[in-house]
Design a protein around this motif. Sequence first.
Motif, PDB file in Angstrom:
ATOM      1  N   ILE A  54      33.585 -27.715 -19.545  1.00 33.32           N
ATOM      2  CA  ILE A  54      33.093 -28.587 -20.613  1.00 33.32           C
ATOM      3  C   ILE A  54      34.180 -29.586 -20.959  1.00 33.32           C
ATOM      4  O   ILE A  54      35.306 -29.202 -21.274  1.00 33.32           O
ATOM      5  CB  ILE A  54      32.728 -27.761 -21.866  1.00 33.32           C
ATOM      6  N   ASP A  55      33.824 -30.861 -20.914  1.00 34.32           N
ATOM      7  CA  ASP A  55      34.759 -31.928 -21.207  1.00 34.32           C
ATOM      8  C   ASP A  55      34.191 -32.758 -22.351  1.00 34.32           C
ATOM      9  O   ASP A  55      33.019 -33.135 -22.311  1.00 34.32           O
ATOM     10  CB  ASP A  55      34.936 -32.799 -19.953  1.00 34.32           C
ATOM     11  N   ILE A  56      34.996 -33.018 -23.378  1.00 31.81           N
ATOM     12  CA  ILE A  56      34.533 -33.846 -24.493  1.00 31.81           C
ATOM     13  C   ILE A  56      34.430 -35.291 -24.000  1.00 31.81           C
ATOM     14  O   ILE A  56      35.404 -35.850 -23.498  1.00 31.81           O
ATOM     15  CB  ILE A  56      35.486 -33.747 -25.709  1.00 31.81           C
ATOM     16  N   ASP A  57      33.228 -35.867 -24.127  1.00 30.40           N
ATOM     17  CA  ASP A  57      33.018 -37.251 -23.696  1.00 30.40           C
ATOM     18  C   ASP A  57      33.802 -38.208 -24.589  1.00 30.40           C
ATOM     19  O   ASP A  57      33.830 -38.049 -25.816  1.00 30.40           O
ATOM     20  CB  ASP A  57      31.526 -37.608 -23.748  1.00 30.40           C
ATOM     21  N   SER A 139      30.220 -33.230 -21.536  1.00 33.41           N
ATOM     22  CA  SER A 139      29.655 -33.105 -20.195  1.00 33.41           C
ATOM     23  C   SER A 139      30.034 -31.742 -19.645  1.00 33.41           C
ATOM     24  O   SER A 139      31.172 -31.294 -19.819  1.00 33.41           O
ATOM     25  CB  SER A 139      30.190 -34.215 -19.290  1.00 33.41           C
ATOM     26  N   ILE A 140      29.084 -31.087 -18.972  1.00 34.31           N
ATOM     27  CA  ILE A 140      29.261 -29.701 -18.543  1.00 34.31           C
ATOM     28  C   ILE A 140      28.925 -29.558 -17.060  1.00 34.31           C
ATOM     29  O   ILE A 140      27.849 -29.974 -16.625  1.00 34.31           O
ATOM     30  CB  ILE A 140      28.333 -28.773 -19.378  1.00 34.31           C
ATOM     31  N   ALA A 162      30.686 -31.062 -10.478  1.00 34.79           N
ATOM     32  CA  ALA A 162      29.388 -31.107 -11.168  1.00 34.79           C
ATOM     33  C   ALA A 162      29.532 -31.807 -12.520  1.00 34.79           C
ATOM     34  O   ALA A 162      28.673 -32.608 -12.912  1.00 34.79           O
ATOM     35  CB  ALA A 162      28.823 -29.698 -11.336  1.00 34.79           C
ATOM     36  N   MET A 163      30.633 -31.532 -13.222  1.00 37.65           N
ATOM     37  CA  MET A 163      30.872 -32.171 -14.518  1.00 37.65           C
ATOM     38  C   MET A 163      31.011 -33.690 -14.346  1.00 37.65           C
ATOM     39  O   MET A 163      30.475 -34.459 -15.140  1.00 37.65           O
ATOM     40  CB  MET A 163      32.135 -31.599 -15.167  1.00 37.65           C
ATOM     41  N   TYR A 164      31.705 -34.125 -13.302  1.00 41.38           N
ATOM     42  CA  TYR A 164      31.872 -35.564 -13.081  1.00 41.38           C
ATOM     43  C   TYR A 164      30.565 -36.228 -12.662  1.00 41.38           C
ATOM     44  O   TYR A 164      30.342 -37.400 -12.955  1.00 41.38           O
ATOM     45  CB  TYR A 164      33.046 -35.867 -12.142  1.00 41.38           C
ATOM     46  N   GLU A 165      29.662 -35.491 -12.034  1.00 42.23           N
ATOM     47  CA  GLU A 165      28.323 -36.023 -11.744  1.00 42.23           C
ATOM     48  C   GLU A 165      27.609 -36.334 -13.063  1.00 42.23           C
ATOM     49  O   GLU A 165      26.944 -37.354 -13.194  1.00 42.23           O
ATOM     50  CB  GLU A 165      27.502 -35.034 -10.910  1.00 42.23           C
ATOM     51  N   VAL A 166      27.760 -35.435 -14.062  1.00 39.00           N
ATOM     52  CA  VAL A 166      27.160 -35.659 -15.385  1.00 39.00           C
ATOM     53  C   VAL A 166      27.775 -36.903 -16.015  1.00 39.00           C
ATOM     54  O   VAL A 166      27.061 -37.755 -16.554  1.00 39.00           O
ATOM     55  CB  VAL A 166      27.353 -34.427 -16.311  1.00 39.00           C
ATOM     56  N   GLY A 170      25.526 -40.646 -17.140  1.00 36.88           N
ATOM     57  CA  GLY A 170      25.169 -40.861 -18.537  1.00 36.88           C
ATOM     58  C   GLY A 170      25.796 -39.924 -19.551  1.00 36.88           C
ATOM     59  O   GLY A 170      25.603 -40.099 -20.741  1.00 36.88           O
ATOM     60  N   LYS A 171      26.501 -38.888 -19.117  1.00 36.74           N
ATOM     61  CA  LYS A 171      27.217 -37.968 -20.016  1.00 36.74           C
ATOM     62  C   LYS A 171      26.278 -37.123 -20.870  1.00 36.74           C
ATOM     63  O   LYS A 171      25.069 -37.194 -20.731  1.00 36.74           O
ATOM     64  CB  LYS A 171      28.217 -38.722 -20.908  1.00 36.74           C
ATOM     65  N   ASN A 172      26.877 -36.302 -21.756  1.00 37.35           N
ATOM     66  CA  ASN A 172      26.172 -35.476 -22.735  1.00 37.35           C
ATOM     67  C   ASN A 172      25.054 -34.631 -22.122  1.00 37.35           C
ATOM     68  O   ASN A 172      23.938 -34.603 -22.651  1.00 37.35           O
ATOM     69  CB  ASN A 172      25.626 -36.346 -23.881  1.00 37.35           C
ATOM     70  N   ASN A 173      25.360 -33.954 -21.022  1.00 37.19           N
ATOM     71  CA  ASN A 173      24.368 -33.104 -20.372  1.00 37.19           C
ATOM     72  C   ASN A 173      25.115 -32.071 -19.538  1.00 37.19           C
ATOM     73  O   ASN A 173      26.328 -31.963 -19.606  1.00 37.19           O
ATOM     74  CB  ASN A 173      23.440 -33.941 -19.495  1.00 37.19           C
TER      75      ASN A 173
END
Length: 183
Positions: A54-57, A139-140, A162-166, A170-173
């Motif tokens: 999990i990364d804070i956008d 993003s997760i 996978a997180m970088y794909e999110v 568009g982020k937040n998913n």
Amino acid sequence: FRSLRLMKELEEAREIMESASQHDFLTGIPNRSKFMEDLETTIASGKPCTIMMIDIDDFKHINDNYGHTAGDDALRELAHRLKQMQSQILTPYRFAGDEFILLIRSEQKKIVEKTAYECRNLFSKSFVLAGTEMKVCGSIGISSYPRDAQDAEQLIINADDAMYEVKKSGKNNFAFYHAQNEK
């Protein structure tokens, strides 16, 4: 009697030092070192598991525009929310910077999907940063052992991918790692 008391005090000091070496000082949750130890142990035992990175956008934006106090507040608040999810099969860790990681001792689709939705929902309620209510998103990326990787290092790389794909879409998913994600 005195030597017994001294031995007890030394043991307590050792426990405090060990705990400090395995916990993040800012958030109070287990740190990257403890995560690596727990993940290696789980994989070595052959038990299936899943990790969620999990990364804070836009964390840099928070720090740059509202100050490091606001950034620290975001980290502490997310850690607090993740800690509420802790269970016998789920442990949250602070991985690095604004990245957190969950170790779920299961790869069952229903459990993993439910946890992914719960993680995404952690960002639905505003955060209070430096006294101001703000919307914070995350993003997760999700990867499971043994389906997606055979070792800890590759499992982490896959969750990160996978997180970088999110983040790119568009982020937040959240997103599950798929082999076709590889370039």
